[in-house]
Design an enzyme around this catalytic site. Structure first.
Site, mmCIF file in Angstrom:
data_model
loop_
_atom_site.group_PDB
_atom_site.id
_atom_site.type_symbol
_atom_site.label_atom_id
_atom_site.label_comp_id
_atom_site.label_asym_id
_atom_site.label_seq_id
_atom_site.Cartn_x
_atom_site.Cartn_y
_atom_site.Cartn_z
ATOM 1 N N GLU A 45 -18.030 5.442 -28.834
ATOM 2 C CA GLU A 45 -17.274 5.300 -30.090
ATOM 3 C C GLU A 45 -18.217 5.327 -31.298
ATOM 4 O O GLU A 45 -17.878 5.869 -32.344
ATOM 5 C CB GLU A 45 -16.437 4.018 -30.078
ATOM 6 C CG GLU A 45 -15.382 3.951 -28.981
ATOM 7 C CD GLU A 45 -14.423 5.122 -28.977
ATOM 8 O OE1 GLU A 45 -14.158 5.688 -30.052
ATOM 9 O OE2 GLU A 45 -13.954 5.500 -27.872
ATOM 10 N N ASP A 147 -10.432 13.229 -26.881
ATOM 11 C CA ASP A 147 -11.485 14.049 -27.494
ATOM 12 C C ASP A 147 -11.330 15.544 -27.196
ATOM 13 O O ASP A 147 -11.454 16.382 -28.089
ATOM 14 C CB ASP A 147 -12.866 13.579 -27.021
ATOM 15 C CG ASP A 147 -13.167 12.179 -27.523
ATOM 16 O OD1 ASP A 147 -12.536 11.767 -28.520
ATOM 17 O OD2 ASP A 147 -14.011 11.499 -26.924
HETATM 18 ZN ZN ZN Z 1 -14.123 9.707 -27.752
#
Ligand code: ZN
Length: 216
Positions: A45, A147
């Site tokens: 993160e 993602d």
């Molecule tokens: Zn991520």
């Protein structure tokens, strides 16, 4: 940084289940591994946050949940290549961690610091490296808003309007969420939760993109 209450409950659950199987040492090892794993999730993160900062986007908070971390960005980068780099930065951190762990593991075997790969320390590092590789592969599944899905949206947005790119990425994300959800029923209930988050997240992001586009 915030730690969601369910994450602490998850740690307690790991402690209890490991305690029943292997006593206090097993429980300590189980909790240490989960903490190391979530340390890697946190660094992932931070990877997003660091890349976002390069484009002047701040990250007000990062939340740790049992199913992973969420970095809340002050805004979602709307230039496709900015979103592409921010999305890639997270998994890239896990690639670096996995490579480092594998390097350390091999170096310590070569230096005879650990005599065999069956030692608890080698097993710990090896499993952590394996889990980081799995994190990379899992995050790169193009299930928007994960993602991989953000990377897909960014690539689509380079060739078509942003709203349309978001809608296509959201449809693919929701289709994959349904597959995850069905699979989760047979394999792992955690996957059902993740599927729910992906499905709702894709819906929300597609609506947000339409809303922003309408106001323009
Ligand atoms: Zn991520």
């Amino acid at each position: 940084m915030r730690i969601h209450l369910t994450f602490l409950l998850f740690l307690a659950w790991i402690w209890l289940s490991r305690y029943r199987a292997g006593g206090t040492p097993g429980a300590i090892q189980g909790v240490l591994f989960i903490l190391a794993l979530f340390g890697c999730v946190l660094l992932h993160e931070f990877g997003h946050a660091f890349a976002a900062r390069g484009f002047g986007i701040t990250t007000p908070d990062i939340t740790l949940l049992p199913i992973g971390g969420v970095a809340r960005l002050s805004r979602i980068p709307d230039k496709p290549w900015e979103e592409l780099l921010v999305a890639i930065a997270g998994p890239l951190v896990n690639v670096v961690i996995a490579a480092t762990l594998i390097f350390v593991l091999h170096a310590s075997v070569a230096l005879d610091q650990i005599t065999d790969l069956e030692s608890p320390r080698a097993e710990f590092l090896g499993t952590l490296a394996y889990v980081n590789v799995m994190l990379v592969l899992f995050n790169l599944i193009p299930a928007f808003p994960m993602d991989g899905g953000r990377i897909l949206r960014a690539l689509l947005a380079m060739t078509m309007p942003y709203v349309r790119a978001t809608q296509i990425a959201a449809w693919i994300g929701q289709a994959l969420a349904i597959v995850f959800g069905i699979l989760g029923f047979f394999v792992n209930p955690l996957l059902v939760f993740i599927a729910f988050f992906i499905f709702a997240g894709a819906q929300q992001e597609a609506a947000m993109a339409r809303f922003r586009d309408a106001r323009r």
